[in-house]
Design a protein around this motif. Structure first.
Motif, PDB file in Angstrom:
ATOM      1  N   ILE A 231       0.850  -1.188   0.000  1.00  0.00           N
ATOM      2  CA  ILE A 231       0.000   0.000   0.000  1.00  0.00           C
ATOM      3  C   ILE A 231       0.888   1.242   0.000  1.00  0.00           C
ATOM      4  O   ILE A 231       1.805   1.356   0.818  1.00  0.00           O
ATOM      5  CB  ILE A 231      -0.916   0.004   1.242  1.00  0.00           C
ATOM      6  CG1 ILE A 231      -1.942  -1.130   1.135  1.00  0.00           C
ATOM      7  CG2 ILE A 231      -1.619   1.352   1.398  1.00  0.00           C
ATOM      8  CD1 ILE A 231      -2.728  -1.376   2.410  1.00  0.00           C
ATOM      9  N   ASP A 232       0.578   2.163  -0.912  1.00  0.00           N
ATOM     10  CA  ASP A 232       1.292   3.438  -0.942  1.00  0.00           C
ATOM     11  C   ASP A 232       0.759   4.314   0.193  1.00  0.00           C
ATOM     12  O   ASP A 232      -0.409   4.720   0.169  1.00  0.00           O
ATOM     13  CB  ASP A 232       1.063   4.116  -2.298  1.00  0.00           C
ATOM     14  CG  ASP A 232       1.786   5.453  -2.419  1.00  0.00           C
ATOM     15  OD1 ASP A 232       2.213   5.997  -1.380  1.00  0.00           O
ATOM     16  OD2 ASP A 232       1.899   5.957  -3.548  1.00  0.00           O
ATOM     17  N   PRO A 233       1.574   4.618   1.181  1.00  0.00           N
ATOM     18  CA  PRO A 233       1.086   5.378   2.335  1.00  0.00           C
ATOM     19  C   PRO A 233       0.654   6.793   1.972  1.00  0.00           C
ATOM     20  O   PRO A 233      -0.129   7.403   2.712  1.00  0.00           O
ATOM     21  CB  PRO A 233       2.287   5.390   3.294  1.00  0.00           C
ATOM     22  CG  PRO A 233       3.473   5.172   2.417  1.00  0.00           C
ATOM     23  CD  PRO A 233       3.002   4.282   1.294  1.00  0.00           C
ATOM     24  N   ASP A 234       1.120   7.308   0.841  1.00  0.00           N
ATOM     25  CA  ASP A 234       0.728   8.659   0.437  1.00  0.00           C
ATOM     26  C   ASP A 234      -0.621   8.686  -0.274  1.00  0.00           C
ATOM     27  O   ASP A 234      -1.221   9.751  -0.431  1.00  0.00           O
ATOM     28  CB  ASP A 234       1.795   9.272  -0.477  1.00  0.00           C
ATOM     29  CG  ASP A 234       3.108   9.477   0.249  1.00  0.00           C
ATOM     30  OD1 ASP A 234       3.070   9.725   1.476  1.00  0.00           O
ATOM     31  OD2 ASP A 234       4.165   9.374  -0.397  1.00  0.00           O
ATOM     32  N   GLU A 235      -1.090   7.513  -0.718  1.00  0.00           N
ATOM     33  CA  GLU A 235      -2.381   7.423  -1.415  1.00  0.00           C
ATOM     34  C   GLU A 235      -3.489   6.894  -0.518  1.00  0.00           C
ATOM     35  O   GLU A 235      -4.669   7.187  -0.730  1.00  0.00           O
ATOM     36  CB  GLU A 235      -2.254   6.519  -2.652  1.00  0.00           C
ATOM     37  CG  GLU A 235      -1.375   7.064  -3.746  1.00  0.00           C
ATOM     38  CD  GLU A 235      -1.963   8.305  -4.397  1.00  0.00           C
ATOM     39  OE1 GLU A 235      -3.194   8.433  -4.423  1.00  0.00           O
ATOM     40  OE2 GLU A 235      -1.182   9.161  -4.855  1.00  0.00           O
ATOM     41  N   CYS A 236      -3.147   6.078   0.468  1.00  0.00           N
ATOM     42  CA  CYS A 236      -4.142   5.440   1.329  1.00  0.00           C
ATOM     43  C   CYS A 236      -4.926   6.510   2.100  1.00  0.00           C
ATOM     44  O   CYS A 236      -4.345   7.409   2.706  1.00  0.00           O
ATOM     45  CB  CYS A 236      -3.439   4.506   2.310  1.00  0.00           C
ATOM     46  SG  CYS A 236      -4.563   3.669   3.449  1.00  0.00           S
ATOM     47  N   ILE A 237      -6.267   6.386   2.042  1.00  0.00           N
ATOM     48  CA  ILE A 237      -7.120   7.369   2.730  1.00  0.00           C
ATOM     49  C   ILE A 237      -7.631   6.823   4.066  1.00  0.00           C
ATOM     50  O   ILE A 237      -8.567   7.370   4.659  1.00  0.00           O
ATOM     51  CB  ILE A 237      -8.295   7.818   1.841  1.00  0.00           C
ATOM     52  CG1 ILE A 237      -9.166   6.620   1.432  1.00  0.00           C
ATOM     53  CG2 ILE A 237      -7.779   8.552   0.608  1.00  0.00           C
ATOM     54  CD1 ILE A 237     -10.468   7.015   0.739  1.00  0.00           C
ATOM     55  N   ASP A 238      -7.053   5.705   4.507  1.00  0.00           N
ATOM     56  CA  ASP A 238      -7.331   5.170   5.852  1.00  0.00           C
ATOM     57  C   ASP A 238      -8.792   4.784   6.055  1.00  0.00           C
ATOM     58  O   ASP A 238      -9.313   4.896   7.167  1.00  0.00           O
ATOM     59  CB  ASP A 238      -6.912   6.185   6.927  1.00  0.00           C
ATOM     60  CG  ASP A 238      -5.472   6.619   6.778  1.00  0.00           C
ATOM     61  OD1 ASP A 238      -4.661   5.792   6.345  1.00  0.00           O
ATOM     62  OD2 ASP A 238      -5.162   7.779   7.091  1.00  0.00           O
ATOM     63  N   CYS A 239      -9.429   4.292   4.999  1.00  0.00           N
ATOM     64  CA  CYS A 239     -10.845   3.938   5.121  1.00  0.00           C
ATOM     65  C   CYS A 239     -11.043   2.593   5.810  1.00  0.00           C
ATOM     66  O   CYS A 239     -12.087   2.335   6.399  1.00  0.00           O
ATOM     67  CB  CYS A 239     -11.509   3.935   3.748  1.00  0.00           C
ATOM     68  SG  CYS A 239     -10.954   2.588   2.679  1.00  0.00           S
ATOM     69  N   GLY A 240     -10.060   1.691   5.666  1.00  0.00           N
ATOM     70  CA  GLY A 240     -10.111   0.403   6.361  1.00  0.00           C
ATOM     71  C   GLY A 240     -10.959  -0.669   5.701  1.00  0.00           C
ATOM     72  O   GLY A 240     -11.040  -1.786   6.221  1.00  0.00           O
ATOM     73  N   VAL A 241     -11.582  -0.390   4.554  1.00  0.00           N
ATOM     74  CA  VAL A 241     -12.473  -1.391   3.967  1.00  0.00           C
ATOM     75  C   VAL A 241     -11.727  -2.616   3.445  1.00  0.00           C
ATOM     76  O   VAL A 241     -12.316  -3.679   3.268  1.00  0.00           O
ATOM     77  CB  VAL A 241     -13.360  -0.794   2.848  1.00  0.00           C
ATOM     78  CG1 VAL A 241     -14.236   0.323   3.377  1.00  0.00           C
ATOM     79  CG2 VAL A 241     -12.533  -0.333   1.668  1.00  0.00           C
ATOM     80  N   CYS A 242     -10.452  -2.496   3.175  1.00  0.00           N
ATOM     81  CA  CYS A 242      -9.688  -3.633   2.659  1.00  0.00           C
ATOM     82  C   CYS A 242      -9.407  -4.682   3.735  1.00  0.00           C
ATOM     83  O   CYS A 242      -9.202  -5.864   3.416  1.00  0.00           O
ATOM     84  CB  CYS A 242      -8.370  -3.158   2.057  1.00  0.00           C
ATOM     85  SG  CYS A 242      -7.356  -2.180   3.186  1.00  0.00           S
ATOM     86  N   VAL A 243      -9.392  -4.282   4.981  1.00  0.00           N
ATOM     87  CA  VAL A 243      -8.953  -5.182   6.062  1.00  0.00           C
ATOM     88  C   VAL A 243      -9.769  -6.468   6.133  1.00  0.00           C
ATOM     89  O   VAL A 243      -9.200  -7.573   6.085  1.00  0.00           O
ATOM     90  CB  VAL A 243      -8.950  -4.446   7.417  1.00  0.00           C
ATOM     91  CG1 VAL A 243      -8.676  -5.415   8.558  1.00  0.00           C
ATOM     92  CG2 VAL A 243      -7.925  -3.324   7.403  1.00  0.00           C
ATOM     93  N   PRO A 244     -11.104  -6.407   6.221  1.00  0.00           N
ATOM     94  CA  PRO A 244     -11.867  -7.657   6.343  1.00  0.00           C
ATOM     95  C   PRO A 244     -11.954  -8.439   5.049  1.00  0.00           C
ATOM     96  O   PRO A 244     -12.394  -9.600   5.067  1.00  0.00           O
ATOM     97  CB  PRO A 244     -13.251  -7.171   6.793  1.00  0.00           C
ATOM     98  CG  PRO A 244     -13.357  -5.784   6.280  1.00  0.00           C
ATOM     99  CD  PRO A 244     -11.957  -5.221   6.332  1.00  0.00           C
ATOM    100  N   GLU A 245     -11.546  -7.841   3.921  1.00  0.00           N
ATOM    101  CA  GLU A 245     -11.647  -8.540   2.637  1.00  0.00           C
ATOM    102  C   GLU A 245     -10.507  -9.511   2.395  1.00  0.00           C
ATOM    103  O   GLU A 245     -10.612 -10.400   1.556  1.00  0.00           O
ATOM    104  CB  GLU A 245     -11.687  -7.522   1.485  1.00  0.00           C
ATOM    105  CG  GLU A 245     -12.866  -6.582   1.527  1.00  0.00           C
ATOM    106  CD  GLU A 245     -14.195  -7.312   1.449  1.00  0.00           C
ATOM    107  OE1 GLU A 245     -14.283  -8.295   0.685  1.00  0.00           O
ATOM    108  OE2 GLU A 245     -15.140  -6.919   2.150  1.00  0.00           O
ATOM    109  N   CYS A 246      -9.412  -9.357   3.100  1.00  0.00           N
ATOM    110  CA  CYS A 246      -8.230 -10.190   2.834  1.00  0.00           C
ATOM    111  C   CYS A 246      -8.382 -11.571   3.461  1.00  0.00           C
ATOM    112  O   CYS A 246      -8.448 -11.701   4.681  1.00  0.00           O
ATOM    113  CB  CYS A 246      -6.975  -9.515   3.368  1.00  0.00           C
ATOM    114  SG  CYS A 246      -5.506 -10.565   3.156  1.00  0.00           S
TER     115      CYS A 246
END
Ligand code: SF4
Ligand code: F3S
Length: 111
Positions: free
Chosen positions: A35-50
């Motif tokens: 994840i590019d830390p400069d692009e990530c908007i910290d929404c967290g939706v990816c966490v439960p999908e993995c």
């Protein structure tokens, strides 16, 4: 703050995370995503999908995964953006719960 892909993604690359991310912050290497830390908007939706539970907020990063904070930042500058999901790696299910597998990270070549 940013979210971070950790060791569990290595040799799996399920890419479910990519399909839900609202911005283009995932970058793809040969056997790992970051994840590019400069692009990530910290929404967290990816966490439960993995399926491998590989993604953490930087503030929740397990101590033994601390190295991946810097690796995500570094490798996201070297690897191309992946903007849509693709098939997991062939042996993803066999490697999902394998640990440790840090040694298998291919950090130099492009995907
Ligand atoms: Fe993308 Fe949101 Fe996950 Fe950041 S936290 S990588 S913006 S889905
Ligand atoms: Fe890796 Fe999980 Fe995404 S295995 S590619 S972080 S869905």
């Amino acid at each position: 703050m940013t979210f971070v892909v950790t060791e569990s993604c290595i040799r799996c690359k399920y890419t479910d995370c990519v399909s839900v991310c609202p911005v283009d912050c995932f970058h793809e290497g040969p056997n790992f995503l970051v994840i590019d830390p400069d692009e990530c908007i910290d929404c967290g939706v990816c966490v439960p999908e993995c399926p491998a539970n590989a993604i953490y907020a930087d503030s929740d990063l397990p101590p033994d995964q601390a190295e991946f904070l810097g690796l995500n930042a570094q490798l996201s500058r070297q690897w191309p953006v992946i903007s849509s999901a693709k098939e997991p790696m062939p042996d993803a299910d066999a490697w999902r719960d394998a640990t440790p597998k840090r040694t298998f990270l291919i950090a130099t070549a492009e995907a």
